[in-house]
Design a protein around this motif. Structure first.
Motif, PDB file in Angstrom:
ATOM      1  N   VAL A 156      87.035 -17.902  32.605  1.00  0.00           N
ATOM      2  CA  VAL A 156      85.952 -18.695  33.193  1.00  0.00           C
ATOM      3  C   VAL A 156      84.562 -18.193  32.820  1.00  0.00           C
ATOM      4  O   VAL A 156      83.694 -18.985  32.451  1.00  0.00           O
ATOM      5  N   VAL A 157      84.340 -16.884  32.923  1.00  0.00           N
ATOM      6  CA  VAL A 157      82.987 -16.349  32.761  1.00  0.00           C
ATOM      7  C   VAL A 157      82.682 -15.974  31.320  1.00  0.00           C
ATOM      8  O   VAL A 157      81.595 -16.291  30.802  1.00  0.00           O
ATOM      9  N   LEU A 158      83.605 -15.290  30.649  1.00  0.00           N
ATOM     10  CA  LEU A 158      83.330 -14.799  29.298  1.00  0.00           C
ATOM     11  C   LEU A 158      82.905 -15.918  28.339  1.00  0.00           C
ATOM     12  O   LEU A 158      81.934 -15.742  27.587  1.00  0.00           O
ATOM     13  N   PRO A 159      83.590 -17.085  28.335  1.00  0.00           N
ATOM     14  CA  PRO A 159      83.165 -18.146  27.408  1.00  0.00           C
ATOM     15  C   PRO A 159      81.762 -18.671  27.690  1.00  0.00           C
ATOM     16  O   PRO A 159      81.141 -19.279  26.799  1.00  0.00           O
ATOM     17  N   TRP A 191      81.574  -0.470  36.744  1.00  0.00           N
ATOM     18  CA  TRP A 191      81.648  -1.286  37.956  1.00  0.00           C
ATOM     19  C   TRP A 191      80.309  -1.941  38.270  1.00  0.00           C
ATOM     20  O   TRP A 191      80.266  -3.080  38.757  1.00  0.00           O
ATOM     21  N   TRP A 192      79.211  -1.235  38.004  1.00  0.00           N
ATOM     22  CA  TRP A 192      77.901  -1.834  38.253  1.00  0.00           C
ATOM     23  C   TRP A 192      77.647  -2.997  37.285  1.00  0.00           C
ATOM     24  O   TRP A 192      77.068  -4.021  37.664  1.00  0.00           O
ATOM     25  N   ALA A 193      78.109  -2.870  36.059  1.00  0.00           N
ATOM     26  CA  ALA A 193      77.965  -3.961  35.093  1.00  0.00           C
ATOM     27  C   ALA A 193      78.847  -5.156  35.454  1.00  0.00           C
ATOM     28  O   ALA A 193      78.513  -6.299  35.137  1.00  0.00           O
ATOM     29  N   LEU A 194      79.967  -4.882  36.109  1.00  0.00           N
ATOM     30  CA  LEU A 194      80.884  -5.970  36.463  1.00  0.00           C
ATOM     31  C   LEU A 194      80.404  -6.759  37.684  1.00  0.00           C
ATOM     32  O   LEU A 194      80.767  -7.927  37.841  1.00  0.00           O
ATOM     33  N   ALA A 195      79.604  -6.155  38.548  1.00  0.00           N
ATOM     34  CA  ALA A 195      79.246  -6.780  39.820  1.00  0.00           C
ATOM     35  C   ALA A 195      78.729  -8.210  39.678  1.00  0.00           C
ATOM     36  O   ALA A 195      79.135  -9.101  40.442  1.00  0.00           O
ATOM     37  N   PRO A 196      77.837  -8.531  38.723  1.00  0.00           N
ATOM     38  CA  PRO A 196      77.329  -9.909  38.649  1.00  0.00           C
ATOM     39  C   PRO A 196      78.362 -10.944  38.228  1.00  0.00           C
ATOM     40  O   PRO A 196      78.134 -12.139  38.407  1.00  0.00           O
ATOM     41  N   TRP A 197      79.472 -10.512  37.668  1.00  0.00           N
ATOM     42  CA  TRP A 197      80.478 -11.471  37.224  1.00  0.00           C
ATOM     43  C   TRP A 197      81.031 -12.275  38.403  1.00  0.00           C
ATOM     44  O   TRP A 197      81.349 -13.458  38.254  1.00  0.00           O
ATOM     45  N   PHE A 198      81.159 -11.649  39.550  1.00  0.00           N
ATOM     46  CA  PHE A 198      81.710 -12.351  40.709  1.00  0.00           C
ATOM     47  C   PHE A 198      80.781 -13.482  41.149  1.00  0.00           C
ATOM     48  O   PHE A 198      81.242 -14.571  41.500  1.00  0.00           O
ATOM     49  N   HIS A 240      81.571 -17.474  41.080  1.00  0.00           N
ATOM     50  CA  HIS A 240      81.398 -18.268  42.299  1.00  0.00           C
ATOM     51  C   HIS A 240      80.511 -19.484  42.034  1.00  0.00           C
ATOM     52  O   HIS A 240      80.833 -20.610  42.449  1.00  0.00           O
ATOM     53  N   GLU A 241      79.413 -19.287  41.328  1.00  0.00           N
ATOM     54  CA  GLU A 241      78.493 -20.391  41.066  1.00  0.00           C
ATOM     55  C   GLU A 241      79.097 -21.412  40.108  1.00  0.00           C
ATOM     56  O   GLU A 241      78.848 -22.620  40.230  1.00  0.00           O
ATOM     57  N   LEU A 242      79.901 -20.958  39.153  1.00  0.00           N
ATOM     58  CA  LEU A 242      80.594 -21.900  38.268  1.00  0.00           C
ATOM     59  C   LEU A 242      81.557 -22.779  39.059  1.00  0.00           C
ATOM     60  O   LEU A 242      81.664 -23.991  38.812  1.00  0.00           O
ATOM     61  N   GLU A 243      82.263 -22.169  40.015  1.00  0.00           N
ATOM     62  CA  GLU A 243      83.176 -22.945  40.852  1.00  0.00           C
ATOM     63  C   GLU A 243      82.402 -23.957  41.691  1.00  0.00           C
ATOM     64  O   GLU A 243      82.833 -25.105  41.849  1.00  0.00           O
ATOM     65  N   ARG A 244      81.259 -23.546  42.236  1.00  0.00           N
ATOM     66  CA  ARG A 244      80.443 -24.460  43.032  1.00  0.00           C
ATOM     67  C   ARG A 244      79.927 -25.613  42.175  1.00  0.00           C
ATOM     68  O   ARG A 244      79.837 -26.757  42.642  1.00  0.00           O
ATOM     69  N   GLU A 245      79.589 -25.318  40.904  1.00  0.00           N
ATOM     70  CA  GLU A 245      79.104 -26.365  40.015  1.00  0.00           C
ATOM     71  C   GLU A 245      80.186 -27.409  39.775  1.00  0.00           C
ATOM     72  O   GLU A 245      79.923 -28.619  39.792  1.00  0.00           O
ATOM     73  N   HIS A 276      73.625 -26.840  42.200  1.00  0.00           N
ATOM     74  CA  HIS A 276      73.726 -25.382  42.129  1.00  0.00           C
ATOM     75  C   HIS A 276      73.249 -24.828  40.784  1.00  0.00           C
ATOM     76  O   HIS A 276      73.468 -23.647  40.497  1.00  0.00           O
ATOM     77  N   GLY A 277      72.582 -25.663  39.989  1.00  0.00           N
ATOM     78  CA  GLY A 277      72.180 -25.230  38.661  1.00  0.00           C
ATOM     79  C   GLY A 277      71.256 -24.037  38.665  1.00  0.00           C
ATOM     80  O   GLY A 277      71.400 -23.105  37.855  1.00  0.00           O
ATOM     81  N   GLU A 278      70.267 -24.030  39.554  1.00  0.00           N
ATOM     82  CA  GLU A 278      69.307 -22.931  39.595  1.00  0.00           C
ATOM     83  C   GLU A 278      69.975 -21.618  39.976  1.00  0.00           C
ATOM     84  O   GLU A 278      69.701 -20.571  39.367  1.00  0.00           O
ATOM     85  N   ASP A 279      70.884 -21.655  40.976  1.00  0.00           N
ATOM     86  CA  ASP A 279      71.593 -20.439  41.373  1.00  0.00           C
ATOM     87  C   ASP A 279      72.450 -19.915  40.233  1.00  0.00           C
ATOM     88  O   ASP A 279      72.539 -18.696  40.013  1.00  0.00           O
ATOM     89  N   LEU A 280      73.085 -20.815  39.509  1.00  0.00           N
ATOM     90  CA  LEU A 280      73.926 -20.397  38.394  1.00  0.00           C
ATOM     91  C   LEU A 280      73.091 -19.751  37.296  1.00  0.00           C
ATOM     92  O   LEU A 280      73.472 -18.716  36.741  1.00  0.00           O
ATOM     93  N   GLN A 281      71.944 -20.340  36.983  1.00  0.00           N
ATOM     94  CA  GLN A 281      71.088 -19.768  35.944  1.00  0.00           C
ATOM     95  C   GLN A 281      70.610 -18.375  36.331  1.00  0.00           C
ATOM     96  O   GLN A 281      70.565 -17.461  35.493  1.00  0.00           O
ATOM     97  N   ARG A 282      70.244 -18.206  37.603  1.00  0.00           N
ATOM     98  CA  ARG A 282      69.793 -16.895  38.054  1.00  0.00           C
ATOM     99  C   ARG A 282      70.911 -15.870  37.934  1.00  0.00           C
ATOM    100  O   ARG A 282      70.703 -14.759  37.420  1.00  0.00           O
ATOM    101  N   ALA A 283      72.112 -16.223  38.427  1.00  0.00           N
ATOM    102  CA  ALA A 283      73.247 -15.300  38.356  1.00  0.00           C
ATOM    103  C   ALA A 283      73.597 -14.975  36.909  1.00  0.00           C
ATOM    104  O   ALA A 283      73.948 -13.829  36.571  1.00  0.00           O
ATOM    105  N   HIS A 284      73.494 -15.976  36.041  1.00  0.00           N
ATOM    106  CA  HIS A 284      73.808 -15.780  34.624  1.00  0.00           C
ATOM    107  C   HIS A 284      72.827 -14.802  33.988  1.00  0.00           C
ATOM    108  O   HIS A 284      73.223 -13.910  33.215  1.00  0.00           O
ATOM    109  N   ARG A 285      71.538 -14.918  34.316  1.00  0.00           N
ATOM    110  CA  ARG A 285      70.539 -13.991  33.762  1.00  0.00           C
ATOM    111  C   ARG A 285      70.811 -12.560  34.213  1.00  0.00           C
ATOM    112  O   ARG A 285      70.680 -11.613  33.427  1.00  0.00           O
ATOM    113  N   VAL A 286      71.156 -12.396  35.488  1.00  0.00           N
ATOM    114  CA  VAL A 286      71.455 -11.050  35.996  1.00  0.00           C
ATOM    115  C   VAL A 286      72.637 -10.457  35.236  1.00  0.00           C
ATOM    116  O   VAL A 286      72.626  -9.281  34.847  1.00  0.00           O
ATOM    117  N   LEU A 287      73.682 -11.270  35.020  1.00  0.00           N
ATOM    118  CA  LEU A 287      74.869 -10.765  34.319  1.00  0.00           C
ATOM    119  C   LEU A 287      74.523 -10.327  32.899  1.00  0.00           C
ATOM    120  O   LEU A 287      74.928  -9.239  32.450  1.00  0.00           O
TER     121      LEU A 287
END
Length: 441
Positions: free
Chosen positions: A297-300, A392-399, A403-408, A420-431
């Protein structure tokens, strides 16, 4: 108390106007005063008891206030202390005055002098006064007031109903997690109810775990108890303190935090199993399933420039190494400070047996230098432990991205694809930023 004892006579304004034998007061329904003490336990439940069938007024009915008539020459507060000790065995605790209310019907005419107290000891019934009792939640008491009023003594209903309802209504939603609905109750307690039936096991594990751990940890932790079963509701006293500022933490804070982690990670496996925390084998299965989801889900969804780093990170966290009982979600909002010092740790819903480096992810990589160094020194973190903490710190934003991809996807199904586009973009930038940091570490 015998029928010949002298009772103080009061007018409806609360003024003493004389005295008379108790038998006369009852026979002629003369105005008097009576103490009325609601007893609550440390979790806010109210003691409900059944009056014996030999009581001179309201025999056999349920009551949620202890008390009795005020004697001639007696201070009502002194009478309240005497009555609540005689009826329920409650003694040595302060009674909080809650006002005076006049009540009258065909059986009694009295000024009710109201008190509330908190009691965490055993209840001992006076056989002549009480035949049965139990602790009930405020919500259950309101239900009885609404649905079964005839079972409750009318004077306590009239005198205390508004107060009890105000207690039940004093609820403020707190920041919500994915698994539980969290509420601040009366400014004193934190209630949590699982959002889904499968999340209830985590709440029950938390109750069992913290009951066993609390005394042995150098920082305060919640001590939740089960209030209701259907739906499951757990409550703990609100801990003092607020979420720490990670960059303001000191070396002294780090040394205390290291002692906390050392004590937690040294918890015997049998104790974790007794508390029904997820085990090492559960952790292995969880990692495999989680990594598979992230790969699918996330890697692609990552930019091509960081996909290789993301794939490498997933491979590292999938490998099971050292195992210990861990908090599982140690971040700034779960670490409390009070009066300039660390005071407590909350947010135990993810506690499980897993890699202890997970509990170091935030502490070693997102806090002040003095704090991080003191933690590392205190637990004697070697290069491998530090590297795993970075994983583990690098993995934290993946969750969050997952979550935001599922909400989308859910949003598209309901016609609000952009919600939920804005929340997803923010989470994606953090990751992405976190992966770049990890890659260059």
């Amino acid at each position: 108390m015998t029928d010949d004892e002298e009772v103080a006579l009061y007018d409806p304004t609360g003024e003493v106007v004389g005295s008379a034998p108790r038998s006369v007061v009852r026979a002629r329904n003369l105005g008097h005063a009576a103490s009325s003490v609601v007893v609550r336990d440390p979790m806010g439940r109210v003691y409900l008891h059944r009056r014996t069938t030999t009581k001179d007024v309201y025999p056999g009915l349920l009551d949620f206030a202890a008390g009795g008539v005020v004697l001639a020459g007696e201070d009502p507060a002194v009478g309240a202390v005497r009555e609540v000790e005689e009826e329920l065995g409650v003694s040595g605790v302060p009674l909080e005055p809650r006002g005076v209310t006049h009540y009258a019907d065909e059986h009694t005419d009295h000024v009710a002098v109201q008190f509330v107290t908190t009691w965490d000891g055993p209840i001992r019934w006076q056989p002549e006064e009480v035949s049965w009792g139990e602790w009930v939640t405020v919500e259950e008491l309101v239900r009885r007031l609404d649905e079964e009023p005839a079972t409750l003594v009318p004077d306590s209903r009239a005198v205390w109903s508004a107060t009890v309802r105000s207690w039940a209504a004093d609820q403020v939603p707190l920041e919500q997690g994915w698994d539980n609905v969290t509420t601040l109750v009366e400014g004193r307690w934190v209630d949590r109810v699982a959002r889904r039936p499968e999340a209830e096991s985590g709440l029950l594990a938390e109750v069992g775990l913290l009951t066993l751990l609390a005394e042995g940890l150098p920082l305060e932790v919640p001590r939740p108890v089960v209030l209701d079963q259907d739906p499951l509701r757990v409550r703990h006293t609100l801990l003092e303190g607020t979420a720490v500022d990670p960059l303001a933490l000191t070396a002294a804070d780090g040394r205390l935090f290291a002692r906390f982690l050392t004590a937690l990670h040294a918890t015997p496996p049998a104790l974790a199993a007794e508390a029904r925390c997820p085990s090492a084998s559960d952790d292995a299965r969880h990692r495999i399933a989680g990594v598979a989801r992230f790969r699918d889900v996330v890697l692609p969804a990552l930019p091509a420039a960081v996909q290789r780093a993301g794939d490498s990170l997933l491979g590292r966290v999938a490998t099971v190494r050292e195992q210990a009982l861990c908090h599982g979600d140690l971040v700034a909002e779960h670490v409390l400070g009070h009066h300039g010092h660390l005071s407590g740790v909350i947010g135990w819903g993810d506690a499980r047996v897993t890699d202890p480096a997970l509990d170091l992810a935030w502490a070693l990589n997102a806090t002040s230098g003095p704090f991080a160094q003191a933690v590392a020194d205190g637990i004697r973190a070697d290069g491998d432990v530090r590297a795993r903490s970075r994983d583990w710190w690098a993995l934290a934003p993946w969750f969050e991205v997952e979550h935001e991809l599922e909400r989308e996807v859910e949003g598209r199904g309901h016609g609000d694809a952009d919600a939920h586009g804005e929340d997803l973009q923010r989470a994606h930038r953090v990751l992405v930023d976190r992966l770049l940091w990890w890659q260059g570490a």
